[in-house]
Write a protein that holds these residues in place. Structure first.
Motif, short mmCIF file in Angstrom:
data_model
loop_
_atom_site.label_atom_id
_atom_site.label_comp_id
_atom_site.label_asym_id
_atom_site.label_seq_id
_atom_site.Cartn_x
_atom_site.Cartn_y
_atom_site.Cartn_z
N TRP A 6 15.52 61.91 -19.78
CA TRP A 6 14.29 61.77 -20.22
C TRP A 6 14.39 60.79 -21.56
O TRP A 6 13.58 59.86 -21.56
N THR B 49 2.51 62.00 -21.59
CA THR B 49 3.31 62.57 -20.61
C THR B 49 3.88 64.02 -20.77
O THR B 49 4.14 64.19 -21.56
N PHE C 123 6.89 66.78 -19.54
CA PHE C 123 8.41 66.77 -19.12
C PHE C 123 8.52 68.25 -18.43
O PHE C 123 8.61 69.03 -19.57
N PHE D 48 7.93 64.77 -27.84
CA PHE D 48 8.72 64.95 -26.47
C PHE D 48 8.86 66.46 -26.52
O PHE D 48 8.68 67.03 -25.44
N LEU E 265 7.37 69.26 -23.63
CA LEU E 265 8.58 69.83 -22.87
C LEU E 265 8.14 71.11 -22.26
O LEU E 265 7.85 72.17 -22.92
#
Length: 317
Positions: A4, A28, A30, A95, A99
């Motif tokens: 990723w 996004t 993840f 990020f 997650l």
């Protein structure tokens, strides 16, 4: 996570700068799905959970990544950890917040099949569509990994690539399931094989062809059974196939040996009948069977004693 991280900074996708990377990460999610549980051994997952809950800050995460990198002796793993840790602070922060961990998921396959049901795939075709999806995705992933490519697919790309598989699951056409039939212990003890040896189509030691012809026969009989059981066919449609092929055989067999005055001529005439029928594709209701299954129908009818090739095949049985 290393994969990723590399996707986030992928220059080929135009994400070479901080604004592009942040934009991608913020829109996004993840998802890491695993059947493993959250144990005391997996400190990193616990640390990320604390970060998302506001118990610790980004510095604590970076410190823990450094600790993991120094702790491991595996050079490859060190590189993986370093790739994640090298993300810009703002990017790493976004990020980690996006997650998602889905732990102790033991029913991934059943979840996939439930998703197929929600796509209005009939119950009896769920396994068929799932197996084809699984096979095609694995093949494409293998090729991508072998070529050193990242595996990224959008919903639109997935729909375009695999729409045909979903359509086949909704279609009323017969579906040709892929499987390897279990072969009998003595291939040459089968009646239809003996009939082929009788006209020298194969020799008694020609195991390769005998196995191939047996697979054709078993695939045909197995598929007919599956289709009837699934409601794609009814028994009288199967019987109509058998009767049509028997009639085609009879039309070819009748009078084929009238000018045969020696054993070689009989063999030639029998071989000609077999060659003619092998080239035909038989009709099953609205579907035309492929050559493999059409040949399998011939071998099946020969195996149950309804047709033969030699002039005296009945007497020789």
């Amino acid at each position: 996570m290393r994969n990723w991280a590399e996707i986030i900074v992928d220059k080929a996708e135009g994400r070479m700068g901080l604004p592009q990377q942040l934009d991608y990460v913020r829109r996004t999610e993840f998802h890491l799905v695993t059947n493993k549980s959250l144990s005391t051994k997996n400190e990193f997952i616990a640390k990320v959970a604390e970060f998302q809950d506001g118990v610790c800050d980004l510095k604590a995460i970076q410190k823990h990544l450094k600790y993991l990198e120094e702790k491991t002796e595996d050079g490859t793993i060190k590189g993986y950890i370093r790739t994640v840790g090298k993300l810009e602070k703002m990017v790493l922060d976004a990020f980690l917040r996006n997650l998602k961990f889905e732990l102790e998921v033991d029913d991934i396959i059943q979840r996939c099949k439930q998703a197929l049901r929600e796509k209005i795939i009939s119950e009896e075709k769920i396994d068929f569509v799932f197996e084809r999806l699984d096979s095609n995705i694995k093949s494409e992933n293998f090729i991508a990994i072998k070529n050193g490519e990242s595996i990224v697919i959008s919903f639109e790309q997935f729909s375009m690539k695999y729409r045909r598989l979903f359509d086949s699951g909704r279609s009323k056409q017969l579906q040709y399931y892929q499987f390897s039939p279990e072969l009998p212990e003595d291939i040459f003890a089968q009646r239809f094989i003996r009939r082929l040896v009788e006209i020298e189509d194969i020799s008694p030691g020609d195991e390769e062809d005998a196995v191939e012809y047996t697979r054709h026969k078993l695939r045909l009989t197995t598929l007919l059974g599956r289709w009837v059981q699934a409601g794609d066919l009814v028994q009288d449609e199967v019987m109509a196939l058998h009767e049509d092929v028997v009639l085609r055989w009879r039309n070819n067999f009748r009078g084929a040996f009238r000018k045969c005055n020696n054993p070689a001529a009989v063999i030639d005439a029998a071989t000609a009948i077999l060659k003619t029928l092998r080239s035909e594709k038989f009709q099953l209701n609205a579907d035309q069977l492929p050559t493999e299954l059409s040949n399998g129908e011939l071998y099946h009818l020969s195996d149950v004693g309804r047709i033969g090739w030699h002039q005296d095949w009945v007497k020789n049985d």
